[in-house]
Design a protein around this motif. Structure first.
Motif, PDB file in Angstrom:
ATOM      1  N   VAL A  88       4.662   3.807   0.546  1.00  0.00           N
ATOM      2  CA  VAL A  88       5.308   5.104   0.406  1.00  0.00           C
ATOM      3  C   VAL A  88       4.764   6.054   1.471  1.00  0.00           C
ATOM      4  O   VAL A  88       3.554   6.104   1.700  1.00  0.00           O
ATOM      5  N   LEU A  89       5.661   6.796   2.109  1.00  0.00           N
ATOM      6  CA  LEU A  89       5.291   7.820   3.086  1.00  0.00           C
ATOM      7  C   LEU A  89       5.384   9.167   2.384  1.00  0.00           C
ATOM      8  O   LEU A  89       6.434   9.556   1.895  1.00  0.00           O
ATOM      9  N   VAL A  90       4.234   9.891   2.338  1.00  0.00           N
ATOM     10  CA  VAL A  90       4.140  11.148   1.613  1.00  0.00           C
ATOM     11  C   VAL A  90       3.672  12.237   2.568  1.00  0.00           C
ATOM     12  O   VAL A  90       2.739  12.027   3.345  1.00  0.00           O
ATOM     13  N   ARG A  91       4.345  13.400   2.508  1.00  0.00           N
ATOM     14  CA  ARG A  91       3.903  14.560   3.287  1.00  0.00           C
ATOM     15  C   ARG A  91       3.107  15.454   2.351  1.00  0.00           C
ATOM     16  O   ARG A  91       3.586  15.845   1.290  1.00  0.00           O
ATOM     17  N   LEU A  99       0.878   5.311   1.760  1.00  0.00           N
ATOM     18  CA  LEU A  99       0.199   4.851   0.558  1.00  0.00           C
ATOM     19  C   LEU A  99       0.746   3.507   0.113  1.00  0.00           C
ATOM     20  O   LEU A  99       1.957   3.271   0.171  1.00  0.00           O
ATOM     21  N   GLY A 100      -0.140   2.647  -0.338  1.00  0.00           N
ATOM     22  CA  GLY A 100       0.256   1.401  -0.979  1.00  0.00           C
ATOM     23  C   GLY A 100       0.241   1.626  -2.480  1.00  0.00           C
ATOM     24  O   GLY A 100      -0.779   2.024  -3.036  1.00  0.00           O
ATOM     25  N   VAL A 101       1.379   1.419  -3.131  1.00  0.00           N
ATOM     26  CA  VAL A 101       1.493   1.685  -4.564  1.00  0.00           C
ATOM     27  C   VAL A 101       1.765   0.367  -5.280  1.00  0.00           C
ATOM     28  O   VAL A 101       2.720  -0.337  -4.963  1.00  0.00           O
ATOM     29  N   ALA A 102       0.907   0.030  -6.225  1.00  0.00           N
ATOM     30  CA  ALA A 102       1.051  -1.166  -7.049  1.00  0.00           C
ATOM     31  C   ALA A 102       0.815  -0.736  -8.497  1.00  0.00           C
ATOM     32  O   ALA A 102       0.303   0.359  -8.731  1.00  0.00           O
ATOM     33  N   PRO A 103       1.183  -1.556  -9.447  1.00  0.00           N
ATOM     34  CA  PRO A 103       0.938  -1.180 -10.840  1.00  0.00           C
ATOM     35  C   PRO A 103      -0.540  -0.914 -11.081  1.00  0.00           C
ATOM     36  O   PRO A 103      -1.383  -1.772 -10.845  1.00  0.00           O
ATOM     37  N   GLY A 104      -0.847   0.299 -11.479  1.00  0.00           N
ATOM     38  CA  GLY A 104      -2.227   0.642 -11.796  1.00  0.00           C
ATOM     39  C   GLY A 104      -3.074   1.083 -10.628  1.00  0.00           C
ATOM     40  O   GLY A 104      -4.247   1.386 -10.815  1.00  0.00           O
ATOM     41  N   HIS A 110      -2.943   4.653   5.560  1.00  0.00           N
ATOM     42  CA  HIS A 110      -3.039   5.331   6.847  1.00  0.00           C
ATOM     43  C   HIS A 110      -2.823   6.816   6.629  1.00  0.00           C
ATOM     44  O   HIS A 110      -2.122   7.224   5.714  1.00  0.00           O
ATOM     45  N   GLU A 111      -3.431   7.623   7.515  1.00  0.00           N
ATOM     46  CA  GLU A 111      -3.273   9.072   7.454  1.00  0.00           C
ATOM     47  C   GLU A 111      -3.041   9.578   8.865  1.00  0.00           C
ATOM     48  O   GLU A 111      -3.679   9.113   9.813  1.00  0.00           O
ATOM     49  N   MET A 112      -2.091  10.495   9.030  1.00  0.00           N
ATOM     50  CA  MET A 112      -1.800  11.029  10.355  1.00  0.00           C
ATOM     51  C   MET A 112      -1.251  12.438  10.220  1.00  0.00           C
ATOM     52  O   MET A 112      -0.886  12.880   9.136  1.00  0.00           O
ATOM     53  N   LYS A 113      -1.201  13.139  11.348  1.00  0.00           N
ATOM     54  CA  LYS A 113      -0.600  14.478  11.406  1.00  0.00           C
ATOM     55  C   LYS A 113       0.913  14.320  11.472  1.00  0.00           C
ATOM     56  O   LYS A 113       1.430  13.309  11.936  1.00  0.00           O
ATOM     57  N   ALA A 114       1.629  15.347  11.041  1.00  0.00           N
ATOM     58  CA  ALA A 114       3.088  15.305  11.056  1.00  0.00           C
ATOM     59  C   ALA A 114       3.610  15.174  12.480  1.00  0.00           C
ATOM     60  O   ALA A 114       4.655  14.557  12.710  1.00  0.00           O
ATOM     61  N   GLU A 115       2.890  15.707  13.454  1.00  0.00           N
ATOM     62  CA  GLU A 115       3.334  15.619  14.852  1.00  0.00           C
ATOM     63  C   GLU A 115       3.260  14.196  15.397  1.00  0.00           C
ATOM     64  O   GLU A 115       3.934  13.860  16.353  1.00  0.00           O
TER      65      GLU A 115
END
Length: 151
Positions: A88-91, A99-104, A110-115
């Motif tokens: 999932v890509l979250v701002r 983010l990696g989303v799995a049950p539980g 990874h983390e980056m700036k919007a630019e």
């Protein structure tokens, strides 16, 4: 011997006009009792429906995100990578989180700036068709190329 009134045996509620007609009927054979029962039943039904609607409103009110923190989080896109796993890509403000989303569990990949988000992916993420899977594939290819060049 007392015979039960045939209308009393009906399990279905009568419409309001029928209840009015029964209330105006002469007092023979227990019809006013039936009218009173119908009015009581319809009143109880109205109370139950009102309670249900009030409960739904309260649940929706309590479940809604509150405050500026909830407004600052925006899901830009998601891609399934397994039967129950997603990327999932979250701002979050000016930061973008992958983010990696799995049950539980939720894991920051990874983390980056919007630019740093490529212009095409930025446009697609803000447009009606979100092509996050395409952007993720390009980012993974770029990262693999950088690893091969460094190694």
């Amino acid at each position: 011997m007392h015979r039960p009134n045939a209308l009393r045996l009906l399990p279905l509620p009568l419409p309001a006009f029928a209840a009015d007609a029964l209330a105006q009927a002469p007092a023979t054979g227990g019809t006013p009792e039936l009218a009173g029962s119908l009015v009581q039943m319809l009143g109880g039904l109205a109370v139950v429906i009102a309670l249900l609607l009030a409960s739904l409103w309260l649940i929706r009110r309590l479940a809604a995100p509150r405050g500026s923190a909830a407004a600052a989080i925006e899901v830009l896109g998601a891609a399934a990578v397994g039967p129950r796993e997603r990327v999932v890509l979250v701002r979050l403000g000016q930061q973008l989180l992958v983010l990696g989303v799995a049950p539980g569990s939720v894991t920051r990949l990874h983390e980056m700036k919007a630019e740093e988000l490529p212009l095409a992916a930025r446009h697609e993420a803000s447009g009606p068709e979100k092509s996050f899977p395409a952007w993720l594939g390009q980012a993974m290819k770029r990262q693999a190329t950088e690893r091969n060049d460094a190694g």
